[in-house]
Design an enzyme around this catalytic site. Structure first.
Site, PDB file in Angstrom:
ATOM      1  N   CYS A  54      -1.373  -3.558  -5.495  1.00  0.00           N
ATOM      2  CA  CYS A  54      -0.448  -2.621  -4.863  1.00  0.00           C
ATOM      3  C   CYS A  54       0.705  -2.143  -5.739  1.00  0.00           C
ATOM      4  O   CYS A  54       0.848  -0.940  -5.967  1.00  0.00           O
ATOM      5  CB  CYS A  54       0.096  -3.235  -3.579  1.00  0.00           C
ATOM      6  SG  CYS A  54       0.448  -4.995  -3.731  1.00  0.00           S
ATOM      7  N   HIS A 117       7.735  -1.524  -2.621  1.00  0.00           N
ATOM      8  CA  HIS A 117       7.011  -2.442  -3.501  1.00  0.00           C
ATOM      9  C   HIS A 117       7.189  -2.166  -4.978  1.00  0.00           C
ATOM     10  O   HIS A 117       6.333  -2.496  -5.800  1.00  0.00           O
ATOM     11  CB  HIS A 117       5.518  -2.464  -3.132  1.00  0.00           C
ATOM     12  CG  HIS A 117       5.006  -3.858  -2.940  1.00  0.00           C
ATOM     13  ND1 HIS A 117       3.712  -4.215  -3.166  1.00  0.00           N
ATOM     14  CD2 HIS A 117       5.637  -4.973  -2.546  1.00  0.00           C
ATOM     15  CE1 HIS A 117       3.544  -5.497  -2.916  1.00  0.00           C
ATOM     16  NE2 HIS A 117       4.699  -5.979  -2.537  1.00  0.00           N
TER      17      HIS A 117
END
Length: 499
Positions: A54, A117
């Site tokens: 990710c 993130h």
């Protein structure tokens, strides 16, 4: 009302697999809005993330640069993936130029909805990197935690936390697979688009919901609706959200001046049971690997003013191309002071052109594979270690290919494993090295790799150092909510990355 400048929307799902869309062959056919979006726009069959995990994938998409260049990798281990958990010290470096910053400079209003993130310390957060608004989380929705040894993850509303989720103000009922977060994310997107339309401002919306990342969740409206269980419920709710956004663009008359990209940050996870995992269709393995299942993504481009409708494109693409394409669409110069890996897809979207280009598949700090044309060469093979595998962790559930899905890192640089993806999209039958086709491919790939390595200037690795003191103990705004937690002493140490 609409602005003269085109609007841009990135829809990035989390761990959604290539095989999760009905239009890609998912037998339940439960993604009616996405399937319609593909019919009205362009479906990409051969589109890739820039990393099988990710954080590096998202950093690459927003900078147009491979993770090895922008620093989203670790040098602690050879060929191991890393990301941005709560104790990571690093994040997106200030010297990287994000698409949000370039669009902000050109007069766009930018909003992130969902998962960031790219680092959770204050200097790394979205509003420091070109976004005007943000509703969402800096980390994955792991938990619940005890708020003593580990804090629960904050949800931010712009610069301040709005509570802790997913197990406090913003709940996930973990074993019931229930949460309202996707509904909040849909409502935030609709409100933002309506407001930008009424103010006649050009906008960039980065819609990054995370319901398909384990632990998966959906709201009451979709609970039990899918034939596929809790994961399918989450997919159906995200599909519903896509439909609401597309329909709003049409009703406001913004459809002719908006380009929408839809994709996923990496392939579907294949850890343990299939209960919470998506489908990678015909492709080998899943998330964490540089086999096709880990990196080939379900991808759609939509926008009647820019995308020729009803097209299926075999153009080999990358999430990094969104960066360059958006800049060309907005008539903003592509930065020329750094190497940009993303390519301009506007000629492809109009149905006028396609082109050959290599795609470099890294795992951590190591070039594992390269795709060019219909061929893919693996220079290293590895799924995960025997130690992890023997604990029940596998990234290739139910799949074993001799000398390919290896549990040791095997250096194949001198004798690459080559697949012809047109004949063998599942990477089941490696090409015999005695074939003239094999020799020709290997020689061609060697030239491509050498040229790539000449331009390669690795960024400072951001995933080397971890410290419990940097976790989400006292995010901005915690005082107002009485949600500040005592910070422990610093214990700076090298991060451990098992994969």
């Amino acid at each position: 009302a609409k602005s003269a400048k085109p609007n841009i929307i990135f829809m990035l799902m989390d761990d959604m697999g290539w095989g999760d869309l009905g239009i890609n062959g998912e037998p339940s056919m439960e993604t009616t809005n996405l399937d319609q979006m593909a019919k009205e726009g362009m479906l990409f069959t051969d589109f890739y993330s820039a990393n099988p995990l990710c954080s590096p994938s998202r950093a690459a998409m927003l900078t147009g640069r491979l993770p090895i260049r922008n620093g989203f990798y670790t040098s602690n281990y050879h060929g191991h993936n890393g990301y941005t958990p709560q104790n990571i010290v690093g994040g997106i470096p200030d010297n990287e130029l994000l698409i949000s910053e370039l669009l902000q400079n050109a007069g766009y209003t930018n909003k992130l909805i969902g998962k960031w993130h790219l680092g959770h310390q204050q200097q790394y957060l979205p509003l420091k990197h070109g976004f005007h608004e943000w509703f969402g989380s800096p980390n994955c929705h792991f938990g619940p935690y005890d708020d003593k040894t580990t804090p629960n993850i904050p949800v931010y509303n712009n610069t301040e936390m709005a509570g802790r989720w997913y197990y406090e103000e913003f709940t996930i009922e973990e074993h019931k697979y229930f949460s309202n977060m996707t509904q909040y994310y849909i409502e935030e997107a609709l409100e933002f688009i309506e407001r930008m339309s009424s103010e006649e401002k050009p906008f960039f919306l980065y819609w990054a919901p995370d319901a398909t990342h384990s632990p998966v969740y959906s709201s009451a409206m979709f609970k039990g609706a899918s034939r596929r269980g809790p994961y399918g419920d989450a997919v159906m709710e995200l599909d519903y959200g896509v439909g609401k956004i597309i329909n709003l663009l049409k009703s406001l008359g913004l459809d002719q001046n908006t380009l929408v990209f839809f994709s996923s940050d990496n392939g579907a996870a294949m850890i343990g049971s299939a209960f919470e995992n998506g489908s990678n269709g015909p492709f080998l393995c899943g998330k964490q690997t540089t086999f096709e299942g880990g990196i080939r993504e379900p991808t759609i481009a939509w926008g009647p003013g820019f995308v020729k409708p009803g097209q299926v494109s075999q153009q080999v693409g990358s999430l990094m191309d969104w960066f360059t394409t958006a800049l060309h669409l907005a008539n903003i110069p592509v930065p020329d002071d750094r190497f940009i890996d993303g390519m301009n897809l506007l000629p492809v979207l109009s149905g006028d052109n396609s082109f050959d280009r290599p795609i470099f598949h890294y795992r951590g700090n190591t070039l594992f594979a390269v795709r060019y044309g219909m061929h893919k060469a693996h220079y290293w093979t590895w799924t995960n270690s025997w130690e992890e595998y023997n604990k029940g962790i596998t990234f290739c559930r139910g799949e074993y290919i001799a000398n390919v899905t290896t549990h040791e890192q095997v250096n194949r640089t001198l004798d690459p494993v080559v697949f012809q993806l047109g004949r063998d999209p599942g990477e089941k039958y490696s090409m015999k090295s005695s074939l003239s086709e094999y020799k020709e491919v290997v020689a061609n790939m060697k030239t491509i790799v050498n040229k790539h390595l000449e331009t390669l200037k690795p960024g400072t690795p951001q995933f080397d150092w971890c410290d419990d003191a940097v976790m989400n103990w006292a995010p901005n705004g915690c005082e107002k909510l009485n949600k500040c937690l005592p910070k422990p002493k610093s214990n700076l140490q090298k991060c451990v990355w098992p994969h």
